[in-house]
Design an enzyme around this catalytic site. Structure first.
Site, PDB file in Angstrom:
ATOM      1  N   ASP A   1     -52.851  23.799 -20.816  1.00  0.00           N
ATOM      2  CA  ASP A   1     -53.508  22.521 -21.098  1.00  0.00           C
ATOM      3  C   ASP A   1     -54.676  22.281 -20.141  1.00  0.00           C
ATOM      4  OD1 ASP A   1     -54.112  19.731 -21.462  1.00  0.00           O
ATOM      5  OD2 ASP A   1     -52.089  19.423 -22.209  1.00  0.00           O
TER       6      ASP A   1
ATOM      7  N   THR B   1     -54.860  16.299 -26.005  1.00  0.00           N
ATOM      8  CA  THR B   1     -53.796  17.293 -26.056  1.00  0.00           C
ATOM      9  C   THR B   1     -53.119  17.372 -27.421  1.00  0.00           C
ATOM     10  OG1 THR B   1     -53.363  17.116 -23.697  1.00  0.00           O
ATOM     11  CG2 THR B   1     -51.568  17.942 -25.066  1.00  0.00           C
TER      12      THR B   1
ATOM     13  N   ASN C   1     -53.208  11.042 -28.409  1.00  0.00           N
ATOM     14  CA  ASN C   1     -52.029  11.432 -27.629  1.00  0.00           C
ATOM     15  C   ASN C   1     -50.918  10.402 -27.743  1.00  0.00           C
ATOM     16  OD1 ASN C   1     -53.078  13.815 -26.704  1.00  0.00           O
ATOM     17  ND2 ASN C   1     -53.475  13.107 -24.627  1.00  0.00           N
TER      18      ASN C   1
ATOM     19  N   ASP D   1     -54.391  20.790 -16.613  1.00  0.00           N
ATOM     20  CA  ASP D   1     -54.758  19.444 -17.031  1.00  0.00           C
ATOM     21  C   ASP D   1     -54.398  18.399 -15.973  1.00  0.00           C
ATOM     22  OD1 ASP D   1     -55.582  17.561 -19.311  1.00  0.00           O
ATOM     23  OD2 ASP D   1     -53.582  16.820 -18.832  1.00  0.00           O
TER      24      ASP D   1
ATOM     25  N   HIS E   1     -57.030  15.958 -13.877  1.00  0.00           N
ATOM     26  CA  HIS E   1     -57.050  14.498 -13.895  1.00  0.00           C
ATOM     27  C   HIS E   1     -56.938  13.924 -12.480  1.00  0.00           C
ATOM     28  CE1 HIS E   1     -57.062  13.690 -18.148  1.00  0.00           C
ATOM     29  NE2 HIS E   1     -55.955  14.407 -18.371  1.00  0.00           N
TER      30      HIS E   1
ATOM     31  N   ASP F   1     -56.483  23.470 -25.069  1.00  0.00           N
ATOM     32  CA  ASP F   1     -56.735  22.388 -26.018  1.00  0.00           C
ATOM     33  C   ASP F   1     -58.052  21.655 -25.786  1.00  0.00           C
ATOM     34  OD1 ASP F   1     -55.781  21.486 -23.604  1.00  0.00           O
ATOM     35  OD2 ASP F   1     -54.382  20.025 -24.442  1.00  0.00           O
ATOM     36  N   HIS F   2     -58.543  21.652 -24.577  1.00  0.00           N
ATOM     37  CA  HIS F   2     -59.769  20.923 -24.242  1.00  0.00           C
ATOM     38  C   HIS F   2     -60.176  21.291 -22.832  1.00  0.00           C
ATOM     39  CE1 HIS F   2     -57.269  18.377 -21.718  1.00  0.00           C
ATOM     40  NE2 HIS F   2     -56.489  18.129 -22.757  1.00  0.00           N
TER      41      HIS F   2
ATOM     42  N   HIS G   1     -61.029  13.977 -20.102  1.00  0.00           N
ATOM     43  CA  HIS G   1     -61.510  14.579 -21.337  1.00  0.00           C
ATOM     44  C   HIS G   1     -61.480  13.498 -22.400  1.00  0.00           C
ATOM     45  CE1 HIS G   1     -57.198  14.892 -22.435  1.00  0.00           C
ATOM     46  NE2 HIS G   1     -57.034  15.216 -21.159  1.00  0.00           N
TER      47      HIS G   1
END
Length: 433
Positions: free
Chosen positions: A36, A72, A93, A196, A200, A243-244, A349
């Site tokens: 992720d 996600t 999400n 991920d 963050h 995913d991103h 994101h």
């Protein structure tokens, strides 16, 4: 003698141009692994010998583009269904209901079939319906039922479960590989929540993010060693993706932060909202107030506001029935605040999928993939037909195209090369007769 040899040569040439039938083709298995938030360039400022080796031993894409939304759940579901977000309807999400004001966070939605099951079948179910055995290890969407069908085996990530334990990562690999080698599973999806979380919390440029990338690289090395140890090299194809991406939140002086209540009275004009959630926001105006809301938000800085049905076709969101009427996309690095500045993330994101910071990775290796092959960028929606091809199953309706990825695969061209080599050898014998 010469006539017989010519007939043999003709047969060889004809056979070279024909694909292997399902009966004669070797059955392969597939492991799909998602890290992720792995931005496309995260391996460029860190020493990653195992990922580098994959570029030599397998396939690497320059980058892939996730769907709008760059979140996600929507993005993972596009990968596993091959459908745009407006088709599969996992539009956030958070699971939400504008009529009841229900809002559940990402991990609370993972077992809620009513959020995931909207008429589009994910790959697990399509494969099972054609006789294959499938499993999901923490992959978003794996814990739901689809048209009453459950995945053969699904482990769901629990709320509060840590995402960065390297020992646990290796145990997870051992578990899923045992499903292939000892229980004859055909398809397994495996999800990791990093990088991920660190992106963050610390931001994409923080040293801790680089440590996690090194950990991922070691995990990839462990995965390859474990595949070899279990004798799966010749039957297991592996796709690594995400995913991103992630971008730095600008943290400009407070005067530059987006606080939407400065531009409209949210209590008066909105009946439902999800706005304090990174760079993507949704809002349901009160009856008769849609144009007033749109006009007011159009005056706010560092964002673009859309009426849902007027969004660009490239977003593949306008036909969604689940999205509220107003959609807001912040400029890269700006978070949407509803009434107060409460956002603490240093990276985020949810921004436009055309931004390079939202692009992500694609790696693949195994018996069906070429070696040392660099692919041009492509949209993640095209991963689905590639996976169906690897599993030798008929895909469900989807928005992808195998033509985008089939150059990655060993196939008829390799058989033709071998047959031509045989032909040349036989011709040399023919000339000596």
């Amino acid at each position: 003698m010469r006539l017989q040899l010519l007939l043999v040569l003709s047969a060889v040439i004809c056979a070279a141009g024909k694909p292997l039938s399902k009966a004669t083709a070797r059955k392969t298995k597939l492991l799909l692994v998602s890290f992720d938030g792995f931005r496309w360039d995260y391996d460029q400022d860190v020493d990653t010998p195992h990922l580098d080796r994959l570029a030599v031993d397998g396939v690497k894409a320059k980058y892939i583009t996730p769907p709008m939304l760059t979140m996600t759940s929507p993005s993972h579901f596009t990968t596993i269904t091959g459908r745009w977000v407006e088709d599969h309807e996992v539009v956030h999400n958070m699971m939400f209901n504008p009529k009841t004001n229900l809002k559940l966070n990402h991990k609370e939605t993972l077992k809620r079939s009513e959020w995931w099951d909207n008429g589009v079948l994910p790959l697990w179910i399509t494969a099972q319906n054609q006789g294959l055995k499938t499993a999901s290890f923490h992959f978003p969407g794996g814990g739901a039922n689809y048209s009453g069908q459950a995945i053969h085996r699904a482990l769901v990530e629990e709320v509060g479960q840590p995402d960065d334990n390297e020992t646990e990562w290796r145990q997870n690999i051992d578990t899923v590989l045992s499903w292939f080698s000892e229980e004859d599973f055909d398809l397994v999806t495996l999800y990791y929540g990093e990088p991920d979380n660190v992106g963050h919390a610390k931001g994409p440029d923080h040293p801790r993010r680089k440590e996690i990338i090194r950990q991922i690289d070691r995990t990839v090395g462990y995965l390859r060693e474990a595949i070899h140890r279990r004798g799966l090299n010749d039957i297991l194809n592996v796709i690594l993706t995400s995913d991103h991406g992630m971008t730095t939140v600008k943290k400009r002086p407070l005067v530059d932060e987006i606080v939407l209540n400065k531009y409209l009275n949210l209590i008066k004009l909105a009946s439902f909202e999800i706005l304090d959630y990174g760079g993507f926001g949704i809002l349901t105006p009160r009856p008769g107030k849609q144009q007033e809301v749109f006009d007011a938000l159009s005056k706010a800085p560092n964002l673009t506001v859309y009426k849902k049905h007027e969004m660009p076709a490239s977003f593949h969101l306008a036909n969604s029935e689940r999205l509220p009427p107003i959609v807001i996309v912040a400029d890269l690095g700006f978070n949407l605040n509803s009434r107060f500045i409460v956002y603490v993330n240093k990276g985020d994101h949810g921004f436009h999928n055309g931004e390079m910071d939202m692009k992500t990775i694609f790696r693949a290796f195994g018996p069906s993939f070429k070696s040392n092959f660099l692919s041009e960028p492509f949209d993640s929606v095209h991963i689905y037909p590639l996976m169906c091809q690897l599993l030798q199953i008929q895909p469900a309706p989807h928005n992808g195209s195998l033509a985008v990825t089939e150059k990655m695969l060993l196939g008829g061209s390799r058989r033709v090369q071998r047959s031509v080599a045989l032909l040349l050898s036989m011709l040399s014998v023919f000339t000596m007769l």
